[in-house]
Design a protein around this motif. Structure first.
Motif, PDB file in Angstrom:
ATOM      1  N   LEU A 191       0.831  -1.198   0.000  1.00 24.66           N
ATOM      2  CA  LEU A 191       0.000   0.000   0.000  1.00 24.66           C
ATOM      3  C   LEU A 191       0.874   1.260   0.000  1.00 24.66           C
ATOM      4  N   ALA A 192       1.929   1.246   0.801  1.00 25.51           N
ATOM      5  CA  ALA A 192       2.832   2.396   0.847  1.00 25.51           C
ATOM      6  C   ALA A 192       3.478   2.629  -0.515  1.00 25.51           C
ATOM      7  N   THR A 193       3.805   1.562  -1.226  1.00 16.71           N
ATOM      8  CA  THR A 193       4.403   1.686  -2.561  1.00 16.71           C
ATOM      9  C   THR A 193       3.438   2.326  -3.541  1.00 16.71           C
ATOM     10  N   VAL A 194       2.172   1.882  -3.511  1.00 20.41           N
ATOM     11  CA  VAL A 194       1.156   2.457  -4.399  1.00 20.41           C
ATOM     12  C   VAL A 194       0.991   3.946  -4.106  1.00 20.41           C
ATOM     13  N   ARG A 195       0.957   4.299  -2.835  1.00 21.22           N
ATOM     14  CA  ARG A 195       0.834   5.704  -2.453  1.00 21.22           C
ATOM     15  C   ARG A 195       1.999   6.532  -2.997  1.00 21.22           C
ATOM     16  N   ARG A 196       3.204   6.037  -2.784  1.00 21.02           N
ATOM     17  CA  ARG A 196       4.390   6.783  -3.214  1.00 21.02           C
ATOM     18  C   ARG A 196       4.385   7.000  -4.724  1.00 21.02           C
ATOM     19  N   ARG A 197       3.976   5.998  -5.460  1.00 20.24           N
ATOM     20  CA  ARG A 197       3.971   6.115  -6.928  1.00 20.24           C
ATOM     21  C   ARG A 197       2.959   7.154  -7.399  1.00 20.24           C
ATOM     22  N   PHE A 198       1.760   7.133  -6.805  1.00 22.32           N
ATOM     23  CA  PHE A 198       0.766   8.137  -7.180  1.00 22.32           C
ATOM     24  C   PHE A 198       1.229   9.542  -6.798  1.00 22.32           C
ATOM     25  N   GLU A 199       1.734   9.678  -5.585  1.00 20.83           N
ATOM     26  CA  GLU A 199       2.171  10.988  -5.107  1.00 20.83           C
ATOM     27  C   GLU A 199       3.358  11.501  -5.899  1.00 20.83           C
ATOM     28  N   ALA A 200       4.243  10.591  -6.349  1.00 23.97           N
ATOM     29  CA  ALA A 200       5.377  11.011  -7.181  1.00 23.97           C
ATOM     30  C   ALA A 200       4.901  11.554  -8.524  1.00 23.97           C
ATOM     31  N   ALA A 201       3.716  11.083  -8.971  1.00 16.95           N
ATOM     32  CA  ALA A 201       3.145  11.564 -10.237  1.00 16.95           C
ATOM     33  C   ALA A 201       2.262  12.790 -10.023  1.00 16.95           C
ATOM     34  N   GLY A 202       2.237  13.303  -8.791  1.00 16.05           N
ATOM     35  CA  GLY A 202       1.456  14.495  -8.491  1.00 16.05           C
ATOM     36  C   GLY A 202       0.006  14.228  -8.196  1.00 16.05           C
ATOM     37  N   THR A 203      -0.348  13.000  -7.840  1.00 11.98           N
ATOM     38  CA  THR A 203      -1.737  12.627  -7.558  1.00 11.98           C
ATOM     39  C   THR A 203      -1.950  12.496  -6.057  1.00 11.98           C
ATOM     40  N   GLU A 204      -3.008  13.136  -5.566  1.00 13.29           N
ATOM     41  CA  GLU A 204      -3.356  13.021  -4.153  1.00 13.29           C
ATOM     42  C   GLU A 204      -4.016  11.660  -3.904  1.00 13.29           C
ATOM     43  N   VAL A 205      -3.677  11.016  -2.800  1.00 16.85           N
ATOM     44  CA  VAL A 205      -4.223   9.690  -2.470  1.00 16.85           C
ATOM     45  C   VAL A 205      -5.060   9.794  -1.204  1.00 16.85           C
ATOM     46  N   GLN A 206      -6.298   9.292  -1.261  1.00 12.68           N
ATOM     47  CA  GLN A 206      -7.186   9.246  -0.106  1.00 12.68           C
ATOM     48  C   GLN A 206      -7.568   7.794   0.167  1.00 12.68           C
ATOM     49  N   LEU A 207      -7.335   7.335   1.386  1.00 13.82           N
ATOM     50  CA  LEU A 207      -7.640   5.950   1.785  1.00 13.82           C
ATOM     51  C   LEU A 207      -8.895   5.952   2.633  1.00 13.82           C
ATOM     52  N   THR A 208      -9.892   5.152   2.271  1.00 20.32           N
ATOM     53  CA  THR A 208     -11.146   5.106   3.021  1.00 20.32           C
ATOM     54  C   THR A 208     -11.519   3.663   3.366  1.00 20.32           C
ATOM     55  N   GLY A 209     -12.376   3.540   4.388  1.00 25.91           N
ATOM     56  CA  GLY A 209     -12.939   2.235   4.740  1.00 25.91           C
ATOM     57  C   GLY A 209     -11.989   1.308   5.458  1.00 25.91           C
ATOM     58  N   VAL A 210     -10.964   1.870   6.133  1.00 22.56           N
ATOM     59  CA  VAL A 210      -9.992   1.011   6.805  1.00 22.56           C
ATOM     60  C   VAL A 210     -10.609   0.441   8.081  1.00 22.56           C
ATOM     61  N   SER A 211     -10.551  -0.877   8.249  1.00 21.64           N
ATOM     62  CA  SER A 211     -11.072  -1.520   9.459  1.00 21.64           C
ATOM     63  C   SER A 211     -10.150  -1.238  10.638  1.00 21.64           C
ATOM     64  N   ASP A 212     -10.681  -1.423  11.845  1.00 19.51           N
ATOM     65  CA  ASP A 212      -9.873  -1.182  13.046  1.00 19.51           C
ATOM     66  C   ASP A 212      -8.644  -2.082  13.079  1.00 19.51           C
ATOM     67  N   ALA A 213      -8.832  -3.377  12.668  1.00 17.79           N
ATOM     68  CA  ALA A 213      -7.714  -4.322  12.703  1.00 17.79           C
ATOM     69  C   ALA A 213      -6.617  -3.917  11.725  1.00 17.79           C
ATOM     70  N   SER A 214      -7.032  -3.445  10.536  1.00 18.86           N
ATOM     71  CA  SER A 214      -6.046  -3.039   9.539  1.00 18.86           C
ATOM     72  C   SER A 214      -5.417  -1.695   9.890  1.00 18.86           C
ATOM     73  N   ALA A 215      -6.171  -0.840  10.576  1.00 20.14           N
ATOM     74  CA  ALA A 215      -5.679   0.508  10.872  1.00 20.14           C
ATOM     75  C   ALA A 215      -4.418   0.479  11.720  1.00 20.14           C
ATOM     76  N   ALA A 216      -4.351  -0.441  12.691  1.00 20.82           N
ATOM     77  CA  ALA A 216      -3.171  -0.506  13.553  1.00 20.82           C
ATOM     78  C   ALA A 216      -1.937  -0.863  12.747  1.00 20.82           C
TER      79      ALA A 216
END
Length: 484
Positions: free
Chosen positions: A450-475
């Motif tokens: 997930l961090a890799t996908v974020r970095r690639r989008f942000e490097a291309a100038g695209t804002e990334v918004q993550l939604t619907g994260v469960s409590d277990a995944s959030a930690a």
């Protein structure tokens, strides 16, 4: 508590007494044979079988299961006995018991839930094959009388229970042993007997403290063997307990079984014996002969030592053909024939796990290695199957300069490649929404993906918004893939 104790000890007295007698008779040649495998005197295996069976009757977590000296454990002792002798084997047996008790308190028996049904089936089938193969030396280059007695023994075992009224009075394996012994002695047949297996002890076991220096050097010698013995012993015992659970429709206490095996091995080591564990063959004999309670295990151990010490002249005359017939019955009854009939219906992965477990155990005679192979294969197939359920899809048309990606399924080490491939990094966008409401992130690999996908989008100038994260995944994501 009182009712449970009464049921476990006195709920099936007559059948427990008879089944325990059958097991005791079948234990004698096996204990001698396993002693020979380990390179020690036959009395070492016989004393161990007596001590382990008696102690486990009180401390074990599975009524009606038989524990004694076993071939799987004997194979692990060969090098230690050859290089350092019996005293170091006794010390290793004591340490094995301590490690098994520790495993019980650490509740390591719970790890059995990771052993799939296909692995258990493979284990059972492999053990059935090994039991049958162990009888072949007794049927090779022998006289026709041996074949005739073996065939007669199998006929008694399978036909006697079908007789009306009297068929349920005695366990057919016990009747087989008694009748064939009477025929062999009465006709003076020249066939191999229990007495030909090795010398039987003429005294009861006594307390023996290992005569080894108790220092780090001794610990360095015995610890690798004790650790291997503890693992193999617990693995075989817990697998056997699962099989007896299925046969009797009851449940065993795995953690108590670990502690019980440890106490039994400590007792064996202090009485001049070697380490042992549960025996699937003898346990099947016990259950099929009607044994259901702890009394059957106690009778098997106690009667074993009584017979070899005080009734040795009679025991020596039991023809091996009678015991071979009993063990062939065990082999046939242990093998899961249904697993072969269902192979065309079960998934290929399940069949491969079962067959791989069988192949490794039969080729190596190492039960632990076979089970480990099966567990690893089952885990790989399961991971592959779960990874294939991962889906990443987006709206067919983007909304202005925004595209929403929706992730469905489990994101973990085996599915990270699919996860990353689901995003079009090269698309010119102002904002990307990644909706993971129907997904779960399990490990560091998924967080890094997930961090890799974020970095690639942000490097291309695209804002990334993550939604619907469960409590277990959030930690997990908050620690390893925090939003920038």
């Amino acid at each position: 508590m009182r009712e449970r104790i009464r049921q476990e000890w006195f709920g099936n007295v007559r059948r427990d007494l008879l089944s325990g007698t059958v097991v005791a008779l079948a234990l004698i040649p096996e204990a001698i044979a396993f002693s020979i495998i380990a390179g020690v005197d036959p009395k070492v295996g016989l004393y161990a079988s007596f001590c382990i069976a008696v102690i486990i009757a009180f401390t074990g977590g599975r009524p009606a299961m038989i524990s004694a000296a076993t071939g799987a454990m004997a194979l692990l002792m060969v090098t230690l006995v050859r290089e350092h002798g019996l005293q170091y084997l006794m010390a290793a047996t004591l340490l094995t018991g301590l490690l098994q008790i520790l495993a019980g308190y650490l509740r390591l028996g719970a790890l059995m839930r990771f052993v799939s049904r296909s692995v258990v089936t493979g284990f059972v089938n492999a053990l059935a094959i090994l039991i049958f193969m162990a009888q072949l030396p007794e049927l090779t280059d022998v006289s026709w009388q041996v074949y005739a007695m073996t065939a007669a023994g199998l006929s008694i075992i399978y036909l006697f229970p079908r007789l009306p009224r009297i068929g349920t009075l005695l366990p057919s394996p016990l009747l087989c042993i008694v009748l064939l012994t009477a025929v062999s002695v009465g006709l003076g047949l020249e066939v191999r007997t229990v007495g030909d297996m090795g010398a039987l002890p003429d005294t009861l076991p006594v307390f023996m403290w290992p005569e080894v220096p108790f220092n780090l050097e001794t610990l360095a010698i015995i610890f690798p063997y004790s650790a291997a013995l503890a693992v193999v012993g617990l693995l075989e015992s817990l697998m056997t307990a699962a099989i007896v659970d299925d046969m009797t429709g009851t449940r065993s206490d795995r953690h108590r079984e670990c502690k019980g095996q440890g106490l039994a091995n400590i007792a064996a080591g202090l009485m001049g014996g070697m380490a042992g564990c549960a025996m699937i063959g003898q346990s099947v004999i016990n259950v099929k002969s009607g044994g259901r309670g702890r009394l059957s295990t106690l009778v098997a151990g106690a009667l074993l030592i009584v017979m070899v010490v005080f009734l040795d002249e009679w025991i020596r005359q039991i023809p091996m053909a009678a015991l071979v017939a009993v063990m062939i019955m065990v082999s046939i009854g242990t093998f899961s024939w249904g697993s072969l009939l269902r192979m065309h219906k079960t998934p290929l992965a399940t069949n491969l796990v079962m067959l791989s477990t069988v192949a490794v155990v039969v080729v190596t005679h190492n039960l632990a290695l076979g089970v480990l192979t099966g567990v690893l294969l089952a885990s790989l197939f399961f991971a592959h199957k779960v990874a294939r359920t991962l889906l990443v899809h987006s709206d067919s048309e983007r909304h202005g300069a925004t595209r929403t990606y929706r992730v469905h399924g489990q994101v973990f080490f085996a599915s990270t490649e699919q996860f990353c491939a689901g995003f079009d990094i090269g698309e010119s966008l102002e904002r990307v929404v990644i909706d993971v409401s129907d997904a779960h992130f399990w490990d560091l690999s998924s967080a890094e993906a997930l961090a890799t996908v974020r970095r690639r989008f942000e490097a291309a100038g695209t804002e990334v918004q993550l939604t619907g994260v469960s409590d277990a995944s959030a930690a997990l994501l908050g620690r390893f893939a925090p939003a920038t």
